[in-house]
Write an enzyme that holds these catalytic residues in place. Structure first.
Site, PDB file in Angstrom:
ATOM      1  N   ARG A  83      56.786  29.842  73.250  1.00  0.00           N
ATOM      2  CA  ARG A  83      56.554  30.366  71.899  1.00  0.00           C
ATOM      3  C   ARG A  83      55.090  30.789  71.803  1.00  0.00           C
ATOM      4  O   ARG A  83      54.202  29.961  71.978  1.00  0.00           O
ATOM      5  CB  ARG A  83      56.875  29.285  70.862  1.00  0.00           C
ATOM      6  CG  ARG A  83      56.496  29.673  69.441  1.00  0.00           C
ATOM      7  CD  ARG A  83      56.820  28.567  68.425  1.00  0.00           C
ATOM      8  NE  ARG A  83      56.375  28.989  67.108  1.00  0.00           N
ATOM      9  CZ  ARG A  83      55.479  28.322  66.357  1.00  0.00           C
ATOM     10  NH1 ARG A  83      54.957  27.186  66.772  1.00  0.00           N
ATOM     11  NH2 ARG A  83      55.111  28.798  65.184  1.00  0.00           N
ATOM     12  N   HIS A 131      50.553  33.881  62.920  1.00  0.00           N
ATOM     13  CA  HIS A 131      50.018  32.526  63.062  1.00  0.00           C
ATOM     14  C   HIS A 131      48.551  32.576  62.629  1.00  0.00           C
ATOM     15  O   HIS A 131      47.643  32.324  63.418  1.00  0.00           O
ATOM     16  CB  HIS A 131      50.197  32.023  64.498  1.00  0.00           C
ATOM     17  CG  HIS A 131      50.135  30.531  64.648  1.00  0.00           C
ATOM     18  ND1 HIS A 131      51.106  29.777  65.279  1.00  0.00           N
ATOM     19  CD2 HIS A 131      49.198  29.631  64.258  1.00  0.00           C
ATOM     20  CE1 HIS A 131      50.777  28.486  65.280  1.00  0.00           C
ATOM     21  NE2 HIS A 131      49.607  28.372  64.662  1.00  0.00           N
ATOM     22  N   GLU A 176      53.869  28.053  59.377  1.00  0.00           N
ATOM     23  CA  GLU A 176      53.244  27.132  58.424  1.00  0.00           C
ATOM     24  C   GLU A 176      52.525  27.817  57.264  1.00  0.00           C
ATOM     25  O   GLU A 176      51.297  27.706  57.122  1.00  0.00           O
ATOM     26  CB  GLU A 176      52.259  26.208  59.155  1.00  0.00           C
ATOM     27  CG  GLU A 176      52.899  25.400  60.259  1.00  0.00           C
ATOM     28  CD  GLU A 176      51.967  24.304  60.796  1.00  0.00           C
ATOM     29  OE1 GLU A 176      50.775  24.278  60.432  1.00  0.00           O
ATOM     30  OE2 GLU A 176      52.441  23.465  61.564  1.00  0.00           O
ATOM     31  N   ASN A 304      57.798  22.089  62.270  1.00  0.00           N
ATOM     32  CA  ASN A 304      56.641  21.519  62.954  1.00  0.00           C
ATOM     33  C   ASN A 304      56.384  20.138  62.377  1.00  0.00           C
ATOM     34  O   ASN A 304      56.251  19.986  61.159  1.00  0.00           O
ATOM     35  CB  ASN A 304      55.384  22.377  62.738  1.00  0.00           C
ATOM     36  CG  ASN A 304      55.483  23.740  63.414  1.00  0.00           C
ATOM     37  OD1 ASN A 304      56.446  24.023  64.117  1.00  0.00           O
ATOM     38  ND2 ASN A 304      54.482  24.566  63.210  1.00  0.00           N
ATOM     39  N   TYR A 306      54.078  16.496  62.938  1.00  0.00           N
ATOM     40  CA  TYR A 306      53.026  15.739  63.635  1.00  0.00           C
ATOM     41  C   TYR A 306      52.913  14.310  63.135  1.00  0.00           C
ATOM     42  O   TYR A 306      52.760  13.386  63.922  1.00  0.00           O
ATOM     43  CB  TYR A 306      51.668  16.446  63.481  1.00  0.00           C
ATOM     44  CG  TYR A 306      51.584  17.733  64.269  1.00  0.00           C
ATOM     45  CD1 TYR A 306      51.145  17.731  65.583  1.00  0.00           C
ATOM     46  CD2 TYR A 306      51.986  18.948  63.713  1.00  0.00           C
ATOM     47  CE1 TYR A 306      51.079  18.907  66.330  1.00  0.00           C
ATOM     48  CE2 TYR A 306      51.932  20.128  64.451  1.00  0.00           C
ATOM     49  CZ  TYR A 306      51.479  20.095  65.756  1.00  0.00           C
ATOM     50  OH  TYR A 306      51.430  21.249  66.494  1.00  0.00           O
ATOM     51  N   GLU A 381      57.016  22.912  66.863  1.00  0.00           N
ATOM     52  CA  GLU A 381      55.762  22.260  67.286  1.00  0.00           C
ATOM     53  C   GLU A 381      55.884  20.759  67.118  1.00  0.00           C
ATOM     54  O   GLU A 381      56.420  20.270  66.111  1.00  0.00           O
ATOM     55  CB  GLU A 381      54.556  22.707  66.438  1.00  0.00           C
ATOM     56  CG  GLU A 381      54.029  24.071  66.756  1.00  0.00           C
ATOM     57  CD  GLU A 381      52.836  24.459  65.892  1.00  0.00           C
ATOM     58  OE1 GLU A 381      52.065  23.563  65.469  1.00  0.00           O
ATOM     59  OE2 GLU A 381      52.690  25.657  65.629  1.00  0.00           O
TER      60      GLU A 381
HETATM   61  C1  GBH Z   1      49.690  23.123  63.488  1.00  0.00           C
HETATM   62  O1  GBH Z   1      49.208  22.826  62.231  1.00  0.00           O
HETATM   63  C2  GBH Z   1      49.369  24.539  63.817  1.00  0.00           C
HETATM   64  O2  GBH Z   1      50.516  25.361  63.716  1.00  0.00           O
HETATM   65  C3  GBH Z   1      48.698  24.731  65.134  1.00  0.00           C
HETATM   66  O3  GBH Z   1      48.137  25.991  65.212  1.00  0.00           O
HETATM   67  C4  GBH Z   1      47.693  23.628  65.341  1.00  0.00           C
HETATM   68  O4  GBH Z   1      46.889  23.825  66.464  1.00  0.00           O
HETATM   69  C5  GBH Z   1      48.443  22.341  65.459  1.00  0.00           C
HETATM   70  O5  GBH Z   1      49.303  22.148  64.386  1.00  0.00           O
HETATM   71  C6  GBH Z   1      47.542  21.119  65.582  1.00  0.00           C
HETATM   72  O6  GBH Z   1      46.731  20.977  64.471  1.00  0.00           O
HETATM   73  O7  GBH Z   1      45.965  13.834  57.960  1.00  0.00           O
HETATM   74  O8  GBH Z   1      47.874  12.598  58.711  1.00  0.00           O
HETATM   75  O9  GBH Z   1      47.930  13.646  56.559  1.00  0.00           O
HETATM   76  C7  GBH Z   1      49.226  21.459  61.855  1.00  0.00           C
HETATM   77  C8  GBH Z   1      49.205  21.288  60.349  1.00  0.00           C
HETATM   78  C9  GBH Z   1      48.454  20.055  58.485  1.00  0.00           C
HETATM   79  C10 GBH Z   1      49.344  18.868  60.331  1.00  0.00           C
HETATM   80  C11 GBH Z   1      47.724  18.815  58.036  1.00  0.00           C
HETATM   81  C12 GBH Z   1      48.651  17.614  59.894  1.00  0.00           C
HETATM   82  C13 GBH Z   1      47.603  16.490  58.070  1.00  0.00           C
HETATM   83  C14 GBH Z   1      48.114  15.185  58.658  1.00  0.00           C
HETATM   84  N1  GBH Z   1      48.614  20.045  59.923  1.00  0.00           N
HETATM   85  N2  GBH Z   1      48.399  17.618  58.480  1.00  0.00           N
HETATM   86  S1  GBH Z   1      47.430  13.712  57.914  1.00  0.00           S
END
Ligand code: GBH
Length: 479
Positions: A83, A131, A176, A304, A306, A381
């Site tokens: 991707r 992006h 996003e 996505n 995390y 992601e």
């Molecule tokens: C993605 O965004 C992007 O698509 C990518 O480009 C980027 O490199 C990758 O992730 C890594 O950052 O502080 O625990 O509350 C991630 C979007 C938004 C995810 C804010 C984490 C806060 C988590 N992020 N969010 S927290």
């Protein structure tokens, strides 16, 4: 190095797509080559104080020149899909608010060659059209606060889909939009760095509109392609038991999840979000007919994930906890959430400070399955940053491997409970320009030495290759 076999592996469904992901500004470099003009991220990264260490994407991973070497590494790892995103300023470098301007053949040729080389290596391309690298000229005319940006986006999307649609099966309109809108226009920790809540909500709507117009444009230009949208959705929860805590969950869920999901999948904005944000805007930028345009058929929803989002009502007594990725901004991305706080949770965190909770992945996928039955889901992601070091040509990133194993098991939990998840793209293939953190945070399974552009496979990459080959995740890691 751990392998997927031997420790009680759990299999994924046959045909599950294994990939990795990147984005143009984070990896390509070559920002002034072959006719490319500046995007908002060039402007932002070159503004002193915006990005850690003064880093910029001018060179990044030099992927623009080294993509053949990078594809060879993907092939060696046995990856089935890649991707990547297309940099809009390479395709229509003279775009203005009024007109798309001429198409830059050299810009299109780069991605066309990239697609050909991927296919020759047996790797399926998945293309993200946006992006975050908006042409600067469009920002100068209002950026995502203007509906003309959405109109130009659809024209650009049509150009790319027409050029690549004979070889690309999946087009993701936006990555996003939450980040583009709230981090770009409310907290200002992303380009263009504005801190105006009303502008952020206008951006939300025009990004939704861009998705809808763009989806229709892709279908016109590439009738056989799958149209997708990638959202950073959150599993929002609270550990509080007060009524106000439950209300905080509702509000954050509205701003993060439903303000995107509802218009795209149901053709309406959530009434509670409109009410919550009434002091900031009257939403008069939503014109008659817009919701029908946004509500286009969607083939795949990209997810996505995390970390979880944990909230609690703030009673105004102690200082407000803000462990929610505000970065170093004094401005919150959470418009109209002055009475919500984001408590720090105990437990493991990545180098980003984000808490690790694989259960959130399962809960999120199951919720999407429950609320939108039949909608195909793709994890576009998932991954983690850790402070990696190269020792004698190796990177022993045990924590990343553990993070990946636990999140893959969480995806499989959702699949086994019925969620139609068809693939997983690990973020990221390479260490890269991590937005306002610059090169200080490493998400790759391939280490990049920025001084020499030397690539080194981390242990997590070798481990991921065994997962891909076995189509299975080990029940546990040894040791
Ligand atoms: C993605 O965004 C992007 O698509 C990518 O480009 C980027 O490199 C990758 O992730 C890594 O950052 O502080 O625990 O509350 C991630 C979007 C938004 C995810 C804010 C984490 C806060 C988590 N992020 N969010 S927290």
């Amino acid at each position: 190095v751990e392998t997927a076999e031997g420790t009680g592996a759990r299999s994924f469904p046959p045909g599950f797509v294994w990939g990795t992901a990147t984005a143009a500004y984070q990896v390509e470099g070559a920002v002034a080559e072959d006719g490319r003009t500046p995007s908002i991220w060039d402007t932002y990264s070159h503004t002193p104080g915006r990005v850690a260490g003064g880093d910029t994407g001018d060179v990044a991973d030099d992927h623009y020149h080294r993509f053949r070497e990078d594809i060879a590494l993907m092939k060696r790892l046995g990856l089935a899909s890649y991707r990547f995103s297309v940099a809009w300023p390479r395709i229509t470098p003279q775009v203005s608010a009024d007109a798309l301007g001429p198409v830059n053949g050299a810009g299109l040729a780069f991605y066309s060659t990239l697609v050909d080389e991927l296919l020759a290596a047996g790797i399926e391309p998945a293309v993200t059209l946006y992006h975050w690298d908006l042409p600067q000229a469009l920002e100068d005319a209002g950026g995502w606060t203007s509906r003309r940006t959405a109109e130009r986006f659809a024209e650009y999307a049509e150009v790319v889909a027409a050029a690549l649609g004979d070889r690309v099966r999946t087009f993701i309109t936006l990555n996003e939009p939450w980040c583009s809108a709230y981090l770009g226009y409310a907290s200002g920790v992303h380009a263009p760095g504005r801190t105006e809540p009303a502008a952020a909500l206008a951006a939300v709507h025009h990004l939704n509109l861009a998705h809808g117009l763009g989806a229709a444009a892709v279908r016109r230009a590439a009738p056989g392609a799958r149209v997708a949208l990638t959202l950073n959705l959150a599993w929002v929860r609270t550990e509080g038991s007060r009524k106000a805590d439950a209300d905080a969950v509702r509000r954050v869920d509205g701003l993060q999840n439903r303000v995107f999901l509802d218009p795209v999948l149901h053709g309406s904005y959530p009434a509670d979000v409109l009410a919550d944000t009434a002091a900031a805007t009257d939403w008069s930028f939503v014109h008659e007919g817009d919701l029908a345009l946004i509500h286009q058929p969607l083939d795949v929803l990209g997810v996505n994930y995390y970390s979880p989002t944990v909230v609690r009502a703030w009673d105004g007594a102690a200082p407000r906890a803000e462990a929610d990725g505000h970065g170093n901004s004094a401005h919150s991305p959470w418009v109209a959430c002055e009475d919500v706080e984001f408590p720090e949770l105990p437990g493991h965190r990545t180098a980003m400070g984000w808490s690790v909770d694989p259960r959130g992945m399962t809960e999120l996928l199951l919720r999407l399955h429950r609320e939108h039955p039949g909608l195909e889901l793709l994890v576009t992601e998932n991954g983690a940053a850790y402070d990696d070091v190269v020792t004698a040509g190796q990177v022993h990133d045990v924590e990343r491997t553990r993070y990946l194993r636990d999140h893959l098991a969480a995806v499989l939990d959702a699949v086994e409970a019925g969620a139609p998840v068809t693939g997983y793209y690990l973020w990221s293939f390479l260490d890269n320009f991590e937005w306002s953190y610059g090169f200080s945070k490493r998400f790759g399974i391939v280490h990049v030495d920025y001084a020499t552009q030397q690539r080194t496979l981390k242990d997590s990459a070798l481990w991921y290759a065994t997962v891909v080959a076995a189509n299975a995740v080990p029940a546990a890691l040894r040791g």
